[in-house]
Every structure is written in structure tokens, then in C-alpha cells.
Design an enzyme around this catalytic site. Structure first.
Site, PDB file in Angstrom:
ATOM      1  N   CYS A  26       0.868  -1.182   0.000  1.00 19.08           N
ATOM      2  CA  CYS A  26       0.000   0.000   0.000  1.00 19.08           C
ATOM      3  C   CYS A  26       0.905   1.232   0.000  1.00 19.08           C
ATOM      4  O   CYS A  26       2.086   1.132  -0.324  1.00 19.08           O
ATOM      5  CB  CYS A  26      -0.988  -0.009   1.165  1.00 19.08           C
ATOM      6  SG  CYS A  26      -0.288   0.212   2.812  1.00 19.08           S
ATOM      7  N   ASN A  29       2.388   1.546   4.306  1.00 21.65           N
ATOM      8  CA  ASN A  29       2.681   0.273   4.971  1.00 21.65           C
ATOM      9  C   ASN A  29       2.379   0.328   6.467  1.00 21.65           C
ATOM     10  O   ASN A  29       3.074  -0.262   7.277  1.00 21.65           O
ATOM     11  CB  ASN A  29       4.124  -0.160   4.699  1.00 21.65           C
ATOM     12  CG  ASN A  29       4.438  -1.601   5.068  1.00 21.65           C
ATOM     13  OD1 ASN A  29       5.540  -1.904   5.486  1.00 21.65           O
ATOM     14  ND2 ASN A  29       3.494  -2.501   4.915  1.00 21.65           N
ATOM     15  N   CYS A  31      -1.356   0.472   7.347  1.00 23.07           N
ATOM     16  CA  CYS A  31      -2.741   0.052   7.556  1.00 23.07           C
ATOM     17  C   CYS A  31      -3.135  -1.105   6.635  1.00 23.07           C
ATOM     18  O   CYS A  31      -3.242  -2.241   7.088  1.00 23.07           O
ATOM     19  CB  CYS A  31      -3.723   1.225   7.486  1.00 23.07           C
ATOM     20  SG  CYS A  31      -3.659   2.192   5.976  1.00 23.07           S
ATOM     21  N   ARG A  32      -3.319  -0.873   5.351  1.00 24.35           N
ATOM     22  CA  ARG A  32      -3.848  -1.916   4.470  1.00 24.35           C
ATOM     23  C   ARG A  32      -2.887  -3.084   4.264  1.00 24.35           C
ATOM     24  O   ARG A  32      -3.273  -4.243   4.430  1.00 24.35           O
ATOM     25  CB  ARG A  32      -4.243  -1.309   3.115  1.00 24.35           C
ATOM     26  CG  ARG A  32      -5.386  -0.321   3.234  1.00 24.35           C
ATOM     27  CD  ARG A  32      -5.665   0.389   1.947  1.00 24.35           C
ATOM     28  NE  ARG A  32      -4.572   1.318   1.639  1.00 24.35           N
ATOM     29  CZ  ARG A  32      -4.462   2.001   0.511  1.00 24.35           C
ATOM     30  NH1 ARG A  32      -5.373   1.849  -0.448  1.00 24.35           N
ATOM     31  NH2 ARG A  32      -3.459   2.825   0.314  1.00 24.35           N
ATOM     32  N   SER A  33      -1.638  -2.796   3.894  1.00 22.74           N
ATOM     33  CA  SER A  33      -0.715  -3.904   3.598  1.00 22.74           C
ATOM     34  C   SER A  33      -0.305  -4.692   4.841  1.00 22.74           C
ATOM     35  O   SER A  33      -0.220  -5.925   4.774  1.00 22.74           O
ATOM     36  CB  SER A  33       0.491  -3.432   2.784  1.00 22.74           C
ATOM     37  OG  SER A  33       1.190  -2.403   3.423  1.00 22.74           O
ATOM     38  N   ASP A 142      -8.667   3.411   1.326  1.00 23.92           N
ATOM     39  CA  ASP A 142      -7.917   3.937   2.457  1.00 23.92           C
ATOM     40  C   ASP A 142      -8.877   3.962   3.644  1.00 23.92           C
ATOM     41  O   ASP A 142      -9.940   4.569   3.568  1.00 23.92           O
ATOM     42  CB  ASP A 142      -7.429   5.351   2.128  1.00 23.92           C
ATOM     43  CG  ASP A 142      -6.513   5.925   3.188  1.00 23.92           C
ATOM     44  OD1 ASP A 142      -6.693   5.605   4.385  1.00 23.92           O
ATOM     45  OD2 ASP A 142      -5.621   6.699   2.824  1.00 23.92           O
TER      46      ASP A 142
END
Length: 176
Positions: A26, A29, A31-33, A142
């Protein structure tokens, strides 16, 4: 799987001596990934397949290098029994050679990765939601825009996608 699923080409037999290497990417690095890394690791462990995979995450920016996952991401994952242990790092061009599969969380990060890629890397770079049974617009959003509900939404999207990805990869594992 969704109709927009990428055609995953397994060019190697997945064994304990030859693990499959996956990197989730993401922007920062945090939150999402790392959520994807944590969920995929959880699913791999749950199925007793940890010897067959190397799992990592990275960000296309260097904004948060060395930081732990966002507290809302950690709280949401913990609520589901998933731990997020990673520290943020920036995606490097060398990652394109090191990993078997690199999954971007959205089109912007996909484009950033592809700017570093050569033709030989195209088949190993995709989008996380290529594996989502409900792909929506194809983007892992996001989570900050949706408050705590945004983090839960991201968790559910990533969990569905990781489950589908692991189902597909599990077919290529050779147990000894």
C-alpha cells in the site's frame, strides 16, 4: 473467485524448501498492507502451511518506515484474532525479483510498483481485490476516510481476498 481475478501463474512447485513469497503493498505500509500480511499469515498458520510461505508487506512511500501498524488497524485485527507484527518499510525494485507475487492495494500503488518493473515482472504484480469474491471497484480503500468502520471494512475486504488467494495457492503445494 471474481471475474476480474488475475491469472495467477505458478512457475514453481511450492514446497518447504521452495516457499512461495508474497508481498502486499500500500502507500505507507501502516494500515492496508500490514493488515493483509497479518491476515494471510494467520490463514496460512491456521491451515498448517507456514513452512510453505514467506509473507511480507511494504509501502510505495517512505513516510512511515520503521513504524508499527496503525493503532486502529491493530485494534481491528486483534478483535478478529489476528496480530499485526510488521514494521513499515519501503518497497524496493529488488522486491520485484525477490517475490513470487506482489499485490497492490489500489491502482495508484499498482502504478507505482509497475514504474519499477520490467516486462519480466508483469505476471507477478496484481491487485489485492483480484482475489475478492466481491471486488467492487477493485480498490482496497484507504480506511482513514471511514473512521473505525473504515478499518473494519478494509479488514473484511482483505480477509475475503486472502482466503481466495490462499485457496488458489494451496492447490500448488506439494506436501512431502
Amino acid at each position: 473467485m471474481s471475474e476480474n481475478t488475475m491469472d495467477l501463474t505458478i512457475e514453481k512447485l511450492i514446497t518447504k524448501d521452495n516457499p512461495y513469497k508474497v508481498c502486499f503493498v500500500c502507500l505507507g505500509n501502516i494500515c492496508r498492507s500490514p493488515t493483509a500480511e497479518g491476515i494471510f499469515q494467520y490463514l496460512v498458520d491456521e491451515r498448517g502451511l507456514s513452512d510453505f510461505f514467506e509473507i511480507d508487506s511494504a509501502g510505495t512511500s517512505a513516510y512511515h518506515v520503521g513504524e508499527s501498524a496503525n493503532s486502529n488497524s491493530q485494534r481491528t485485527a486483534k478483535k478478529h484474532g489476528v496480530a499485526l507484527h510488521s514494521k513499515a518499510r519501503q518497497f524496493r525494485a529488488s522486491d520485484l525479483d525477490s517475490f513470487d507475487l506482489i499485490l497492490a492495494m489500489d491502482d495508484s500503488n499498482y502504478a507505482n510498483i509497475m514504474r519499477l518493473a520490467s516486462d519480466k515482472h508483469e505476471d507477478k504484480v496484481g491487485r489485492m481485490r483480484d482475489y475478492d469474491s466481491k471486488p467492487g471497484d477493485g480498490q482496497v480503500p484507504d480506511p482513514y476516510a471511514g473512521g473505525i468502520d473504515g478499518f473494519e471494512n478494509v479488514f473484511q475486504i482483505v480477509k475475503r481476498s486472502c482466503e481466495e488467494l490462499l485457496n488458489e495457492l494451496e492447490e500448488h503445494i506439494q506436501q512431502s
